[in-house]
Design a protein around this motif. Structure first.
Motif, PDB file in Angstrom:
ATOM      1  N   SER A 246     -13.633  -3.531  -5.468  1.00 21.19           N
ATOM      2  CA  SER A 246     -15.014  -3.309  -4.825  1.00 21.19           C
ATOM      3  C   SER A 246     -14.034  -1.147  -5.163  1.00 21.19           C
ATOM      4  N   HIS A 247     -12.206  -1.210  -4.772  1.00 20.60           N
ATOM      5  CA  HIS A 247     -12.503   0.044  -4.778  1.00 20.60           C
ATOM      6  C   HIS A 247     -12.231   0.461  -5.555  1.00 20.60           C
ATOM      7  N   PRO A 248     -12.160   0.406  -6.758  1.00 27.96           N
ATOM      8  CA  PRO A 248     -11.981   0.624  -8.044  1.00 27.96           C
ATOM      9  C   PRO A 248     -13.489   1.149  -8.176  1.00 27.96           C
ATOM     10  N   GLY A 295      -5.932  -2.340  -0.164  1.00 23.88           N
ATOM     11  CA  GLY A 295      -5.217  -3.224   0.819  1.00 23.88           C
ATOM     12  C   GLY A 295      -6.413  -1.920   1.761  1.00 23.88           C
ATOM     13  N   HIS A 296      -6.685  -0.563   2.036  1.00 27.96           N
ATOM     14  CA  HIS A 296      -6.898   0.356   3.072  1.00 27.96           C
ATOM     15  C   HIS A 296      -8.021  -0.096   3.944  1.00 27.96           C
ATOM     16  N   HIS A 297      -8.772  -1.127   3.105  1.00 28.66           N
ATOM     17  CA  HIS A 297      -9.811  -1.909   3.535  1.00 28.66           C
ATOM     18  C   HIS A 297      -9.410  -2.540   4.459  1.00 28.66           C
ATOM     19  N   MET A 298      -8.091  -3.073   4.966  1.00 22.52           N
ATOM     20  CA  MET A 298      -8.207  -4.388   5.271  1.00 22.52           C
ATOM     21  C   MET A 298      -7.382  -4.569   6.225  1.00 22.52           C
TER      22      MET A 298
HETATM   23 CU   LIG Z   1     -11.184   2.189  -0.913  1.00 19.76          CU
END
Ligand SMILES: [Cu+2]
Ligand code: HEM
Lengths: 533, 99
Positions: A246-248, A295-298
Motif C-alpha cells: 500500500s505504500h507503493p 514501515g512509516h505506517h507502523m
Molecule cells: Cu506511506
C-alpha cells in the motif's frame, strides 16, 4: 464529419462490450469509475454530515465504521488506482507513442471485465451490510473479531488486483515494443514515463496484496495461523505485507497525476519541460524508493525501534525525487508564455496541493511527530491533499485537456474555469481545517468528537458540500458539450505529442499513416499556434 | 530468434528439457525431505534454503524459459527477486531487532 472514427465505427451495444479498441475500453472504464466515484462520494457525504455536530445524530457508531471503510475501499481500489491509468492512460498511451493499440488488446478488455467483477463482489459485500475494519483491514480485528463481510470484500479486491496487474503488464510491453519509428526513450512524453513507472509498481506490488488478502481469508475462514499469535502467527506481519503493497500503491495514485501535469504545464506555458531527464528518472526513482519506506505506517504498532529509524530515514529519501519534480515544474513556468485555460488551472492547483501534501508527509515521517499525529485528522488531511488535491485534480485537468481528442467536441471554457476554481476553493475549505483538527488532537475514525472541535468540523463539512457541487458541474457542462460543443480540430491547443497529429476523435486504428518522430519532446518553440482561445 | 522449437508432427510429445527439469526438481525435493531428517544442527536451515534456491533457479530458467530470453526480460525477472529481497530484508529488520 462523414469520415468514420472510433465512435461511429459501429453503433451496436455489443460492439462496445466486445471491443478490443483501447479507446473504447478507456470509455468503458471511465463510465464504470464514475459510478464508483459516486458511491464513494455518497459515503463521504454521510461521513461529513455526521461530523457536522459533535454528537451522534445521523448514523450509529457501527454504521459510521462501515461508511468510512466503504469510502476507503471504493475510492482507493475502485476509483483512484485505475483512474488516470485506465481511462486517460488507456486512451492516450497508444496515441502518444504512435501505435494502433496496446500490445495485448484482448487482455485489456479482460482487465475491464475483471475490474467490473471485482467491483460487483465488493458492492455485494457493501449492500449485504458492509465491512467495518477500515480500508486497511488490520488483523486481528479483521480475522478474529469483525462480524462484517470481510471475506467477500477481500475477494472483490483480490480480483480487481488482477485487473491492475494486467493493465501494468500491458503498458510495460506496449511502451517497450510499440513506439513509433524515431520515438526514442528520451523523446517520449513524460506522461509515458510516469505510466511506465506506475506499471512497474502495479506489476511488482499488486501480487503481494493478493497474497496478503489470501492469507487473511485463510486465517479468517479456516483458522490457519498466520497473523494470530495464539496459533503461531504474528499480527504485525499483516501490516508489513499490507503496507509493502500500500505504500507503493500511494505512488500508483500520484505518479500518473504527475505525468498529466507535465503535459499540461508544458503546453500552457509553451515551453520545454525544464530538466526533462531528471523528471523522467525521478518517476522511476519514486517507484523504486517507494518500496523502501512502508514501515512509516507502523511507527506506533510495536515495530522495533531500529526498523522505525531506518524507515523514517528512507521516507526522507523518497521526498527527493518528488521535490525534483516540483522544482522542475516551477522552473518550466519561469519565463513561460502562460495561459490560464482550465487544464492549466488544474495543473497549478495540483502543484500547490501536492506540495502541501508531500511536505506534511515529511512531518509524519519524523518519528517523534508521528507518535503525536498518528491516527489523527492530520494524517487524513495529509493524504487527501495528495490523493484528492493532487490526483483527482490532475484527473480533471487531463480530462479537460484531452476531452476534444476523446469526444471530438470542445468543452465550454468559462464554465470549466469556474469549476476548476470552485474545486480548488472547496477542496481547501474541506481539508485545511483537518490539519488544524489533527494538530489539536482530534482522532480519526470516530463518529463523535469533543465540542471544541466543532468550528473546524463545520467548516470542513461546508467545504465538502461546495466540493460536491464543484465535482458535479463538469458532469453537466461536459455532458452538454457532447451534443452541443463546437467540433474539435485535430490540435486545438497547439500541443506537441503524437496524439494531436491525428483527427479528433481518432479513427479506429488511430493514425491513417504511421507517424514518424524526428524532434525532441515538448518542442514548443516550433509547435503550431493554439486554434481555440 | 533462438526461440523454442515447436514439434512438427501432430502428436504432442513433452519436451525432454521439461521432463528432465521436472525429474531434477523431484530429486531435489526428495533431497530436501531426506536432509531435513538428518541432524545437521544449525546447517539444516542453510542447506534447505540452498536447495530451494536451486529449485527456483531451475523453474525460472527452464519452465519460465528465461534462458532463451533477452536482457530486458531477464532484468524484469531479476527485479521480481530483488523486490522479494527488499520485502524480506526490511521485514526481517523489524522481527530480528525487536526487544
Ligand atoms: Cu506511506
Ligand atoms: C513525500 C512522500 C510521503 C511521505 C514522506 C509520506 C509519509 C506518510 C506517513 C509517515 C504516513 C503515516 C502517518 C500515520 O499513520 O501516522 C502517511 C500516511 C498516508 N499517506 Fe503519505 N507520505 C508521502 C506521500 C504520500 C502520497 C504520494 C500519498 C498518496 C497518493 C500518500 C498517502 C497516504 C495515505 C493514504 C496515508 C494513510 C493511510 C492510512 O493509515 O489510512 N502519502 N504518509
Amino acid at each position: 464529419m462523414t469520415e468514420k472514427n472510433y465512435l461511429t465505427d459501429d453503433y451496436r451495444l455489443v460492439s462496445w462490450f466486445t471491443t478490443t479498441d483501447h479507446k473504447r475500453i478507456a470509455i468503458l472504464y471511465f463510465a464504470t469509475l464514475i459510478v464508483f466515484f459516486f458511491i464513494g462520494g455518497a459515503a463521504a457525504t454521510l461521513i461529513r454530515l455526521e461530523l457536522a455536530t459533535p454528537g451522534p445524530d445521523v448514523v450509529s457508531a457501527d454504521t459510521y465504521n462501515r461508511l468510512f471503510t466503504m469510502h476507503g475501499i471504493i475510492m482507493v481500489w475502485f476509483f483512484l488506482i485505475p483512474s488516470i491509468p485506465n481511462t486517460l492512460g488507456n486512451f492516450i498511451v497508444p496515441l502518444m507513442i504512435g501505435a494502433r493499440d496496446l500490445a495485448f488488446p484482448r487482455l485489456n478488455l479482460a482487465s475491464w471485465y475483471l475490474f467490473v467483477l471485482g467491483g460487483c463482489i465488493t458492492l455485494y459485500a457493501i449492500f449485504m451490510g458492509g465491512v467495518d475494519t477500515g480500508w486497511t483491514l488490520y488483523t486481528p480485528f479483521s480475522t478474529l473479531y469483525s462480524n462484517s463481510y470481510v471475506s467477500v470484500a477481500v475477494t472483490g479486491i483480490f480480483i480487481a488486483g488482477f485487473s491492475s496487474i494486467l493493465t501494468g503488464l500491458n503498458f510495460i510491453v506496449t511502451i517497450h515494443k510499440l513506439r513509433a519509428p524515431g520515438l526514442t526513450w528520451y523523446r517520449l512524453p513524460l506522461f509515458i514515463w510516469t505510466l511506465y513507472a506506475t506499471s512497474v509498481i502495479l506489476v511488482l506490488a499488486t501480487p503481494v496484496l493478493a497474497i496478503t488478502l489470501v492469507l487473511l481469508a485463510m486465517e479468517r475462514l479456516f483458522g490457519v495461523g498466520i497473523f494470530d499469535p495464539r496459533i503461531g502467527g504474528d499480527p504485525l506481519l499483516f501490516q508489513h505485507l499490507f503496507w509493502f503493497y500500500s505504500h507503493p500503491a500511494v505512488y500508483i495514485m500520484i505518479l500518473p497525476g504527475m505525468g498529466v501535469v507535465n503535459e499540461l504545464i508544458a503546453c500552457y506555458a509553451r515551453k520545454k519541460i525544464f530538466g526533462y531527464k531528471f523528471v523522467a528518472w525521478a518517476s522511476l526513482a519514486i517507484a523504486a524508493a517507494g518500496f523502501l519506506v512502508w514501515g512509516h505506517h507502523m511507527f506506533v504498532s510495536g515495530q522495533s525501534l531500529t526498523a522505525s529509524l531506518v524507515f523514517s530515514f528512507m521516507s526522507f529519501i523518497v521526498a527527493v525525487p518528488s521535490a525534483i519534480k516540483v522544482f522542475n515544474w516551477t522552473a518550466t513556468l519561469h519565463k513561460g508564455t502562460i495561459r490560464f485555460d482550465a487544464p492549466m488551472l488544474y495543473a497549478l492547483a495540483f502543484v500547490g496541493l501536492f506540495t502541501i501534501g508531500g511536505l506534511t508527509g515529511l512531518f509524519l515521517a519524523c518519528l517523534a511527530f508521528d507518535v503525536y499525529a498518528t491516527d489523527t485528522y492530520f494524517v487524513i488531511a495529509h493524504f487527501h491533499y495528495i490523493m484528492v488535491g493532487g490526483m483527482v485534480t490532475a484527473y480533471f485537468g487531463g480530462l479537460h485537456y484531452w476531452w476534444p481528442k476523446i469526444t471530438g467536441r470542445m468543452y465550454p471554457e468559462y464554465w470549466a474555469r469556474g469549476a476548476a476554481i470552485l474545486i480548488f476553493f472547496g477542496f481547501n475549505l474541506t481539508f485545511f481545517p483537518q490539519f488544524i483538527l489533527g494538530a489539536e488532537g482530534m482522532p480519526r475514525r470516530y463518529h463523535v468528537y469533543a465540542p471544541e472541535f466543532q468550528v473546524w468540523n463545520v467548516l470542513s463539512s461546508g467545504g465538502a458540500s461546495i466540493l460536491a457541487v464543484a465535482y458535479l458541474l463538469p458532469m453537466f457542462y461536459l455532458g452538454f458539450s457532447l451534443f452541443f460543443g463546437a467540433r474539435a480540430p485535430a490540435n486545438p491547443w497547439g500541443a506537441t505529442g503524437l496524439e494531436w497529429r491525428t483527427s479528433s476523435p481518432p479513427p479506429r486504428l488511430n493514425f491513417d499513416q504511421q507517424p514518424v518522430v524526428t524532434e525532441d519532446p515538448y518542442d514548443y518553440a516550433h509547435a503550431p499556434e493554439p486554434q481555440h482561445v | 530468434m533462438s526461440g523454442i522449437r515447436r514439434p512438427k508432427s501432430r502428436i504432442w510429445r513433452p519436451s525432454t528439457d521439461l521432463v528432465l527439469c521436472w525429474i531434477g526438481l523431484l530429486t531435489l525435493l526428495g533431497l530436501t525431505v531426506t536432509l531435513s531428517y538428518q541432524p545437521l544442527a544449525s546447517f539444516n536451515f542453510p542447506v534447505a534454503m540452498t536447495i530451494a534456491a536451486i529449485k527456483a533457479g531451475l523453474v525460472a530458467a527452464i519452465f519460465m524459459e528465461l534462458r532463451h530470453r533477452s536482457g530486458v526480460v531477464c532484468a524484469f525477472a531479476a527485479a521480481g527477486f530483488f523486490w522479494l529481497a527488499i520485502l524480506l530484508w526490511l521485514g526481517l529488520m523489524d522481527f530480528l531487532t525487536r526487544v
